[in-house]
Design a protein around this motif. Structure first.
Motif, PDB file in Angstrom:
ATOM      1  N   HIS A 119       2.611 -26.629 -26.296  1.00 47.01           N
ATOM      2  CA  HIS A 119       1.362 -27.213 -25.988  1.00 47.01           C
ATOM      3  C   HIS A 119       0.430 -27.457 -27.066  1.00 47.01           C
ATOM      4  O   HIS A 119      -0.983 -27.420 -27.092  1.00 47.01           O
TER       5      HIS A 119
ATOM      6  N   ASP B 123      -3.289 -25.910 -26.469  1.00 43.72           N
ATOM      7  CA  ASP B 123      -3.358 -24.535 -27.187  1.00 43.72           C
ATOM      8  C   ASP B 123      -3.186 -24.607 -28.598  1.00 43.72           C
ATOM      9  O   ASP B 123      -2.241 -24.453 -29.472  1.00 43.72           O
TER      10      ASP B 123
ATOM     11  N   ARG C 295       0.567 -32.360 -24.341  1.00 42.03           N
ATOM     12  CA  ARG C 295       1.299 -32.129 -22.771  1.00 42.03           C
ATOM     13  C   ARG C 295       0.723 -33.032 -22.016  1.00 42.03           C
ATOM     14  O   ARG C 295       0.919 -33.133 -20.825  1.00 42.03           O
TER      15      ARG C 295
ATOM     16  N   HIS D  90       1.612 -19.514 -26.218  1.00 43.69           N
ATOM     17  CA  HIS D  90       0.505 -20.214 -25.840  1.00 43.69           C
ATOM     18  C   HIS D  90      -0.652 -19.603 -25.842  1.00 43.69           C
ATOM     19  O   HIS D  90      -0.660 -18.722 -26.606  1.00 43.69           O
ATOM     20  N   SER D  91      -1.688 -20.676 -25.731  1.00 41.03           N
ATOM     21  CA  SER D  91      -3.119 -19.979 -25.566  1.00 41.03           C
ATOM     22  C   SER D  91      -3.926 -20.568 -24.465  1.00 41.03           C
ATOM     23  O   SER D  91      -3.693 -21.472 -23.743  1.00 41.03           O
TER      24      SER D  91
ATOM     25  N   GLU E 169       0.490 -15.564 -23.825  1.00 39.99           N
ATOM     26  CA  GLU E 169      -0.751 -16.190 -23.975  1.00 39.99           C
ATOM     27  C   GLU E 169      -1.894 -15.642 -24.455  1.00 39.99           C
ATOM     28  O   GLU E 169      -2.397 -14.541 -24.070  1.00 39.99           O
TER      29      GLU E 169
HETATM   30 ZN   LIG Z   1       0.320 -23.649 -22.754  1.00 41.01          ZN
END
Ligand SMILES: [Zn+2]
Length: 265
Positions: free
Chosen positions: A25, A54, A81, A156-157, A231
């Motif tokens: 992402h 992200d 995304r 991810h973030s 995340e």
């Molecule tokens: Zn993500």
């Protein structure tokens, strides 16, 4: 695929590493013909990309690859995304379909129209989703062949404040959320992640985002494939304007390298 326009890239790691850092992402890139199917004007699209991307997770993963004792492989999505989300189920199994965010989003993070509701998702699924899934499956198969196991660590973030699209946005939002899967995330793998990210103010499993990505060929059936989702709450490494704080990006990269180095054998 190694040219500049490739929709995704597999950056080689050490032949003996089972680890694939998966970065789905991080990109804001939307090909022009795909952009034409999105109804937002340019300003609204930039704002949506600010919410949904992200940012800099590719840089965190790259820093981890450099810092790890044994270099992990990296599978990086070069497209946004908003083209396709490679981590969604491409069919009715996907719970996010309920909010217009299956593999091809039709709604924004604020539940506004992104694509017309009657837009046919199939061309994007065929052109982008399936090739990505096949390449990721092949990357896992290659690790299994080479070292007998594979560990997919999803990087991810997520925003400090819940966005309207989140289905589980009322839960705690720890500095680092660790997404787990009952079959693919072992206790030692989760423990290794907890220790690796202990220095950032706390980790919690599966809140506000749960689960971990495993290619469907292996999902729920091959225990040689481990998986964990990391995340990172964005305020840990972005300033108020969304610009990265280099020291924090570096520290998170080293922590991720620490996870790679601690992975249980
Ligand atoms: Zn993500």
């Amino acid at each position: 695929m190694t040219d500049g326009t490739a929709p995704f890239l597999l950056h080689p790691g050490d032949p003996g590493s089972p680890v694939i850092l998966h970065v789905p992402h991080a990109s804001r890139v939307i090909p022009a013909d795909v952009r034409a199917g999105i109804v937002l004007d340019d300003r609204a699209l930039e704002a949506e990309l600010d919410h949904i991307t992200d940012a800099w997770t590719d840089r965190i993963a790259a820093a981890a690859a450099v810092a790890a004792r044994v270099r992990p492989w990296r599978f990086v999505n070069r497209l946004s995304r908003l083209v396709v989300d490679p981590e969604r189920f491409p069919d009715e199994r996907e719970e996010m379909l309920a909010v217009g965010m299956g593999a091809v989003y039709t709604r924004t993070t604020h539940r506004e129209v992104l694509r017309p509701a009657d837009a046919d998702p199939r061309p994007l699924i065929e052109r982008y989703f399936h090739p990505y899934a096949e390449a990721m499956t092949a990357a896992v198969a290659e690790r299994l062949d080479a070292v007998g196991r594979a560990v997919v660590v999803d990087v991810h973030s997520y925003p400090a404040r819940a966005l309207p699209y989140e289905l589980h946005g009322d839960g705690p939002r720890p500095p680092v959320c660790l997404g787990t899967d009952a079959f693919h995330t072992s206790g030692p793998l989760l423990d290794a992640a907890r220790r690796a990210f202990a220095g950032f103010g706390g980790t919690e499993p599966d809140t506000p985002f749960a689960g971990a990505y495993v290619p469907l060929r292996y999902y729920g059936r091959d225990a040689r494939v481990g998986a964990l989702m990391v995340e990172i709450r964005r305020d840990l490494y972005l300033d108020e304007r969304g610009a990265p704080r280099d020291a924090a990006v570096g520290a998170l990269g080293r922590a991720l390298a620490g996870l790679v180095d601690r992975l249980p054998l």
